[in-house]
Design a protein around this motif. Structure first.
Motif, PDB file in Angstrom:
ATOM      1  N   GLY A  11       9.375 -17.542 -10.256  1.00 53.80           N
ATOM      2  CA  GLY A  11      11.002 -16.827  -9.212  1.00 53.80           C
ATOM      3  C   GLY A  11      10.180 -15.324  -9.265  1.00 53.80           C
ATOM      4  N   CYS A  12       9.041 -15.046  -8.752  1.00 49.56           N
ATOM      5  CA  CYS A  12       8.727 -13.999  -8.061  1.00 49.56           C
ATOM      6  C   CYS A  12       9.342 -13.777  -6.820  1.00 49.56           C
ATOM      7  CB  CYS A  12       7.220 -14.391  -8.205  1.00 49.56           C
ATOM      8  SG  CYS A  12       6.678 -12.892  -7.643  1.00 49.56           S
ATOM      9  N   GLU A  13       9.549 -12.601  -6.668  1.00 45.38           N
ATOM     10  CA  GLU A  13      10.034 -12.461  -5.029  1.00 45.38           C
ATOM     11  C   GLU A  13       9.130 -11.453  -3.981  1.00 45.38           C
ATOM     12  OE1 GLU A  13      13.564 -10.175  -4.961  1.00 45.38           O
ATOM     13  OE2 GLU A  13      14.643 -11.442  -6.575  1.00 45.38           O
ATOM     14  N   CYS A  14       9.024 -12.153  -3.659  1.00 46.12           N
ATOM     15  CA  CYS A  14       8.211 -11.707  -2.131  1.00 46.12           C
ATOM     16  C   CYS A  14       8.956 -10.816  -1.682  1.00 46.12           C
ATOM     17  CB  CYS A  14       7.916 -12.559  -0.976  1.00 46.12           C
ATOM     18  SG  CYS A  14       6.216 -12.426  -1.034  1.00 46.12           S
ATOM     19  N   LEU A  15       8.228  -9.741  -1.063  1.00 47.62           N
ATOM     20  CA  LEU A  15       8.015  -8.945  -0.607  1.00 47.62           C
ATOM     21  C   LEU A  15       7.933  -8.717   1.122  1.00 47.62           C
ATOM     22  CD1 LEU A  15       9.488  -5.651  -0.529  1.00 47.62           C
ATOM     23  CD2 LEU A  15       7.416  -5.049  -1.034  1.00 47.62           C
ATOM     24  N   GLN A  16       8.844  -8.323   2.461  1.00 45.65           N
ATOM     25  CA  GLN A  16       7.964  -8.769   3.485  1.00 45.65           C
ATOM     26  C   GLN A  16       7.229  -7.545   3.817  1.00 45.65           C
ATOM     27  OE1 GLN A  16       8.597 -11.178   5.228  1.00 45.65           O
ATOM     28  NE2 GLN A  16       9.228 -12.223   2.627  1.00 45.65           N
ATOM     29  N   ILE A  17       6.249  -7.478   4.371  1.00 41.20           N
ATOM     30  CA  ILE A  17       5.597  -6.863   5.027  1.00 41.20           C
ATOM     31  C   ILE A  17       6.083  -5.605   6.134  1.00 41.20           C
ATOM     32  CG2 ILE A  17       4.724  -7.349   6.986  1.00 41.20           C
ATOM     33  CD1 ILE A  17       1.539  -6.857   6.622  1.00 41.20           C
ATOM     34  N   ASN A  18       6.957  -5.607   6.568  1.00 41.26           N
ATOM     35  CA  ASN A  18       8.143  -4.562   7.295  1.00 41.26           C
ATOM     36  C   ASN A  18       8.774  -3.443   6.731  1.00 41.26           C
ATOM     37  OD1 ASN A  18       9.700  -6.854   7.253  1.00 41.26           O
ATOM     38  ND2 ASN A  18       9.742  -6.514   9.256  1.00 41.26           N
ATOM     39  N   GLU A  19       9.304  -4.159   5.139  1.00 41.15           N
ATOM     40  CA  GLU A  19       9.498  -3.526   4.460  1.00 41.15           C
ATOM     41  C   GLU A  19       9.492  -2.099   3.807  1.00 41.15           C
ATOM     42  OE1 GLU A  19      13.368  -5.558   1.518  1.00 41.15           O
ATOM     43  OE2 GLU A  19      11.206  -7.805   2.322  1.00 41.15           O
ATOM     44  N   THR A  20       9.956  -1.255   3.339  1.00 40.46           N
ATOM     45  CA  THR A  20      10.220   0.362   3.290  1.00 40.46           C
ATOM     46  C   THR A  20       9.132   0.369   1.933  1.00 40.46           C
ATOM     47  OG1 THR A  20      11.847   0.319   2.738  1.00 40.46           O
ATOM     48  CG2 THR A  20      11.438   1.245   4.969  1.00 40.46           C
ATOM     49  N   ALA A  21       8.521   1.625   1.188  1.00 37.97           N
ATOM     50  CA  ALA A  21       8.088   1.283   0.132  1.00 37.97           C
ATOM     51  C   ALA A  21       9.091   2.099  -0.755  1.00 37.97           C
ATOM     52  CB  ALA A  21       7.563   2.848   0.268  1.00 37.97           C
ATOM     53  N   HIS A  22      10.208   2.804  -0.232  1.00 33.70           N
ATOM     54  CA  HIS A  22      11.601   3.254  -0.449  1.00 33.70           C
ATOM     55  C   HIS A  22      12.501   1.429  -1.163  1.00 33.70           C
ATOM     56  CE1 HIS A  22      16.070   3.665  -0.848  1.00 33.70           C
ATOM     57  NE2 HIS A  22      15.304   5.072  -1.888  1.00 33.70           N
ATOM     58  N   ALA A  23      12.528   0.936  -0.363  1.00 31.83           N
ATOM     59  CA  ALA A  23      12.771  -0.733  -0.629  1.00 31.83           C
ATOM     60  C   ALA A  23      12.258  -1.455  -1.933  1.00 31.83           C
ATOM     61  CB  ALA A  23      12.965  -1.772   0.397  1.00 31.83           C
ATOM     62  N   ALA A  24      10.830  -1.386  -1.668  1.00 31.33           N
ATOM     63  CA  ALA A  24      10.387  -1.936  -2.790  1.00 31.33           C
ATOM     64  C   ALA A  24      10.231  -0.997  -3.765  1.00 31.33           C
ATOM     65  CB  ALA A  24       8.559  -1.819  -2.239  1.00 31.33           C
ATOM     66  N   ALA A  25      10.375  -0.215  -4.115  1.00 27.90           N
ATOM     67  CA  ALA A  25      10.534   0.697  -5.732  1.00 27.90           C
ATOM     68  C   ALA A  25      11.990   0.471  -5.937  1.00 27.90           C
ATOM     69  CB  ALA A  25      10.712   2.709  -4.706  1.00 27.90           C
ATOM     70  N   ARG A  26      12.779   0.188  -4.994  1.00 33.40           N
ATOM     71  CA  ARG A  26      14.691   0.062  -5.349  1.00 33.40           C
ATOM     72  C   ARG A  26      14.188  -0.905  -5.704  1.00 33.40           C
ATOM     73  NH1 ARG A  26      16.965   1.149  -0.882  1.00 33.40           N
ATOM     74  NH2 ARG A  26      16.513  -1.626  -0.077  1.00 33.40           N
ATOM     75  N   ARG A  27      13.752  -2.313  -5.524  1.00 30.83           N
ATOM     76  CA  ARG A  27      13.395  -3.483  -5.709  1.00 30.83           C
ATOM     77  C   ARG A  27      12.864  -3.982  -7.627  1.00 30.83           C
ATOM     78  NH1 ARG A  27      12.034  -8.327  -2.272  1.00 30.83           N
ATOM     79  NH2 ARG A  27      13.074  -7.117  -1.166  1.00 30.83           N
ATOM     80  N   MET A  28      11.548  -2.897  -7.498  1.00 28.49           N
ATOM     81  CA  MET A  28      10.526  -3.152  -8.672  1.00 28.49           C
ATOM     82  C   MET A  28      11.726  -2.861 -10.006  1.00 28.49           C
ATOM     83  SD  MET A  28       6.914  -1.731  -7.743  1.00 28.49           S
ATOM     84  CE  MET A  28       6.213  -2.171  -6.386  1.00 28.49           C
ATOM     85  N   ALA A  29      12.578  -1.427  -9.278  1.00 30.23           N
ATOM     86  CA  ALA A  29      13.578  -0.979 -10.418  1.00 30.23           C
ATOM     87  C   ALA A  29      14.495  -2.141 -10.534  1.00 30.23           C
ATOM     88  CB  ALA A  29      14.291   0.382  -9.860  1.00 30.23           C
ATOM     89  N   GLU A  30      15.005  -2.725  -9.901  1.00 30.79           N
ATOM     90  CA  GLU A  30      16.296  -3.686  -9.802  1.00 30.79           C
ATOM     91  C   GLU A  30      15.836  -4.884 -11.140  1.00 30.79           C
ATOM     92  OE1 GLU A  30      17.450  -5.071  -6.550  1.00 30.79           O
ATOM     93  OE2 GLU A  30      18.174  -3.335  -6.385  1.00 30.79           O
TER      94      GLU A  30
END
Length: 141
Positions: A11-30
């Motif tokens: 169930g590993c989620e993939c971050l899209q290449i154009n998503e922001t670092a902020h979105a990445a950090a938020r998803r990692m926290a979730e």
């Protein structure tokens, strides 16, 4: 035979290449994780972004996490991955050889999971994992 599929985190989620670092950090926290695979066109794996990447390559340099794309944070070298049906000894070999803490798992070139040191430690005998942890901890990415 124990395979990559047997030890991977599903169930590993993939971050899209154009998503922001902020979105990445938020998803990692979730998700309570420290890294996310990054995918480009067609869901193809292009790299991994870690919480450390966000801190060192973005925040510490005074860059705005809402304006920095995940693609800017990933290493421009090859991303290592392994087939879901590969033997766990090959998983250990790849992680040791490339001194990496996380290894994306692919099936038919699609991301199906990720293997971390913690996954291996929880599912394999201690002696199999000891050398890996020691080698990666000495010089890790």
């Amino acid at each position: 035979m124990t395979t990559a599929r047997d030890v991977m985190h599903r169930g590993c989620e993939c971050l899209q290449i154009n998503e922001t670092a902020h979105a990445a950090a938020r998803r990692m926290a979730e998700l309570d994780v420290g890294a996310l695979p990054v995918c480009g066109e067609g869901g193809r794996l292009v790299g991994i972004v870690t919480d450390r990447d966000i801190v060192v390559k973005c925040i510490a340099k005074g860059r705005n996490p809402a304006a920095v794309a995940a693609g800017e944070l990933i290493e421009q070298t090859s991303v290592w991955s392994i087939d879901a049906n590969a033997d766990v000894d090959e998983v250990l070999h790849q992680m040791l050889e490339h001194k990496i803490r996380r290894l994306p798992v692919l099936e038919n070139e699609k991301l199906v999971g990720i293997i971390s040191q913690a996954d291996l430690a929880a599912k394999l005998p201690q002696e199999k994992v000891g050398e890996l942890v020691e080698a990666i901890s000495a010089t890790s990415h």
